[in-house]
Scaffold this motif. Sequence first.
Motif, short mmCIF file in Angstrom:
data_model
loop_
_atom_site.label_atom_id
_atom_site.label_comp_id
_atom_site.label_asym_id
_atom_site.label_seq_id
_atom_site.Cartn_x
_atom_site.Cartn_y
_atom_site.Cartn_z
N SER A 133 0.86 -1.18 0.00
CA SER A 133 0.00 0.00 0.00
C SER A 133 0.89 1.23 0.00
N SER A 134 0.66 2.16 -0.92
CA SER A 134 1.52 3.34 -1.01
C SER A 134 0.74 4.53 -1.53
N SER A 135 1.27 5.70 -1.22
CA SER A 135 0.70 6.96 -1.71
C SER A 135 1.87 7.88 -2.02
N ARG A 136 1.99 8.29 -3.28
CA ARG A 136 3.08 9.18 -3.67
C ARG A 136 2.73 9.89 -4.97
N MET A 137 3.43 11.00 -5.21
CA MET A 137 3.22 11.75 -6.44
C MET A 137 3.80 10.97 -7.62
N PRO A 138 3.27 11.19 -8.82
CA PRO A 138 3.87 10.56 -10.01
C PRO A 138 5.26 11.13 -10.28
N ASN A 139 5.95 10.55 -11.25
CA ASN A 139 7.31 10.98 -11.57
C ASN A 139 7.34 12.45 -11.97
N PHE A 140 8.53 13.05 -11.87
CA PHE A 140 8.66 14.49 -12.01
C PHE A 140 8.22 15.01 -13.38
N LEU B 248 4.78 16.22 -13.51
CA LEU B 248 4.48 17.42 -12.72
C LEU B 248 4.96 18.69 -13.40
N LEU B 249 6.13 18.61 -14.05
CA LEU B 249 6.72 19.80 -14.67
C LEU B 249 7.53 19.39 -15.88
N TYR B 250 7.33 20.10 -16.98
CA TYR B 250 8.15 19.82 -18.17
C TYR B 250 8.26 21.08 -19.02
N GLN B 251 9.43 21.25 -19.61
CA GLN B 251 9.68 22.35 -20.54
C GLN B 251 10.34 21.79 -21.81
N ASN C 237 2.02 20.84 -13.48
CA ASN C 237 0.91 20.21 -12.77
C ASN C 237 1.22 19.99 -11.29
N SER C 238 2.26 20.65 -10.80
CA SER C 238 2.71 20.39 -9.43
C SER C 238 1.66 20.75 -8.39
N ASN C 239 0.75 21.66 -8.73
CA ASN C 239 -0.28 22.07 -7.77
C ASN C 239 -1.64 21.46 -8.05
N THR C 240 -1.75 20.72 -9.13
CA THR C 240 -3.05 20.15 -9.51
C THR C 240 -3.10 18.62 -9.44
N PHE C 241 -1.98 17.95 -9.66
CA PHE C 241 -1.98 16.49 -9.61
C PHE C 241 -2.02 16.01 -8.16
N GLU C 242 -2.74 14.91 -7.95
CA GLU C 242 -2.85 14.29 -6.63
C GLU C 242 -1.90 13.10 -6.53
N LYS C 243 -1.70 12.64 -5.30
CA LYS C 243 -0.87 11.47 -5.07
C LYS C 243 -1.57 10.23 -5.62
N SER D 93 0.10 14.51 -36.96
CA SER D 93 0.64 13.54 -36.02
C SER D 93 0.01 13.74 -34.64
N GLU D 94 -0.38 12.64 -34.01
CA GLU D 94 -0.95 12.75 -32.66
C GLU D 94 0.11 13.12 -31.63
N ASN D 95 1.39 12.99 -31.99
CA ASN D 95 2.47 13.35 -31.07
C ASN D 95 2.57 14.86 -30.85
N GLN D 96 1.81 15.62 -31.59
CA GLN D 96 1.76 17.07 -31.34
C GLN D 96 0.99 17.41 -30.07
N TYR D 97 0.16 16.47 -29.59
CA TYR D 97 -0.79 16.81 -28.54
C TYR D 97 -0.72 15.84 -27.35
N ILE D 98 0.45 15.34 -27.05
CA ILE D 98 0.63 14.45 -25.91
C ILE D 98 0.69 15.26 -24.61
N LYS D 99 -0.10 14.86 -23.62
CA LYS D 99 -0.16 15.56 -22.33
C LYS D 99 -0.24 14.52 -21.20
N PRO D 100 0.15 14.92 -19.98
CA PRO D 100 -0.07 14.04 -18.82
C PRO D 100 -1.47 14.23 -18.25
N PHE D 101 -2.07 13.13 -17.80
CA PHE D 101 -3.41 13.16 -17.22
C PHE D 101 -3.45 12.28 -15.98
#
Length: 662
Positions: free
Chosen positions: A427-434, A437-440, A450-456, A500-508
Amino acid sequence: MRYIILLFIVFSSNFVLCQQDSIPKSKEARPLPKANKDLNKKIDTSKVEYEPAIADYKIISFYRDTTYVDTTLSIKKEYKYNYIRKDNFELLPFANMGQPYNKLAYNFESNFFYPKLGAMAKNYNYMEMEDIDYYNVPTPMTEVMFKTVFEEGQFLDILLTFNLSKRFNYAIAYKGFRSYGKYNNSQAEAGNFRTSANYLSENQRYSFRGHIAAQDLINEENGGLNDVVGQFESGDSDFTDRSRIDVNLTDAQSKILGKRYFFENQYKLIKKDNDSSSVEKTSLAIGHLFNYETKYYQFTQDSENAYFGDAFVATDLSDKAQLRSFYNQFSAEFYNSTLGRLKANLNIFNYNYSFNSILITDAQVINSNLKGDEISIGANYHKRIKGFNLKGDFAYNLTGDLTGSILNAEASYSLGESVFLSAKLHSSSRMPNFNYLLYQSDYSNYNWDNSNTFEKTKTNSLQFNIDSKLLGSASAKFTTLDNYSYFAVDPSVTLVEGESENQYIKPFQETSSINYIKLKYNKEFKLGNFALDNTLMYQTVSQSNDILNVPQFTTRNTLYYSKEIFKKAMFLQTGVTFKYFTSYNMNSYNPLLGELYIQNAQSLGGFPVIDFFINAKVQQTRIYLKAEHLNSSFSGYNYFSAPDNPYRDFIVRFGVVWNFFS
């Protein structure tokens, strides 16, 4: 630099091996002292020579489980004779060595409490803190693995270890390869240097172990095939030379580079042994574990390409995500032969995940880094009670935003040597990989915070195992996921033809719970010199949306023949392996992120893979020869590792693994 290190290892091994002439034979038990013809003459036991047995060459894992060097040849060794040196039954490799793997099954349990950098499709060859082994050997030992690759290159993994004294061991190793690949812009190369040491004082109160690792993984990225139907699936003879097939990218490259410094100390303040033996009865120890690691993932491209959409710059594109982390663990450990082993710890994790700029747009401001400190407390417990073995560990975060808690519990029981039962709880609770949360990126659509919007993410799993010599091995795992994170195409976007669908890849994140069941069974049947090894896996997922996609059935069946030949000078093993998995919505690969993403437009898979192998063992040398995917030319060109990324064509590869003892 890597070739200089490799030469140093080779010359070092030659130097050490020349120190003694005798090479111990592969025996399971320590042989008796040399016999004295004069039975009435006293033997000076201090001068009696002993020949080390294979079991004396010990390997100690990060979790302090001890095994020994295994020079046997078995079907399990055949399954592990690959790039990552692990059984890849649940993985589907891409066309070239060193490229990503797609997943045929999942294990969501993480041994490390904190998020990782990301680019996980590229990390299968990256050796983490818990992947480094330590050694204790009576004489110097060298292990070398060699294997041919797919085009213009070789693969080599070499290890040298020796004890400088009875209590101090040193090991140095290097794993490297280069493979050009069959398709355009698919070259891959990697280098994994590691060196380790471990020490135990004469009074057995102080112990130390540590390692240094320097690793790089470099890939050319072609983005998959440009014309899958016309140039690959059609079977057109003009394109059986895969270098003629058009690919999406010709100037892109990705790189992972990591350096790590790890050490662990422990000192026993109290140590009491049994009066009748030297076996420890009670002890109280304090300890400190330190791990410092720097790692980055970089994607570069010579010029902007519509495959990823619009870019801020036209040439020399470069995205670089960096993570620097310090991990300190302070512990106190109590051991009693009756009560068991209990360890309490305080964990401090300092991290700095960063990019080299702040992105300011009309819509938002994306900061350049995430950094902070995490402080947690935890405990570990281990106890053996006759046939029972109990293990447990937990950690709870006191300060910081990355984690919540983690709990692992395991109970096992042995019914003699014929049946082994176990149950595991996680059993664990943690944020997803970095990188969730943040990418440039230099590409405008690959920028998010997404550092303030994503949940554990909350993971709960329960697993049962049974291992029986008569009935085989079976396991059942039940997993529940909440706030599961994934990459996918932005559902608010409607793609136009040719886009290309690779233009619109996002984390969810998935707000609904996902329930995942995995059942696995293995059994080997033997008749004389013939054997049939079978592994079958069944999976099912209950979910509101198609987020976690897996094949329902996966099977691997190996029919093989084993026999000692040439007056028992060689042990031969030859056979055929059949692997098949049902079609499913296989994840697609995004080379800019180095990640797999969810797609539900194509159902792929459902193709057989047949391999023929001939393996042999001569003394401590194991020889491997395999014809891989020999049915590729007549079973239809519908085999893929991911959309637009074909699986491997037929190829014959050769390799050896051998050990030197001195």
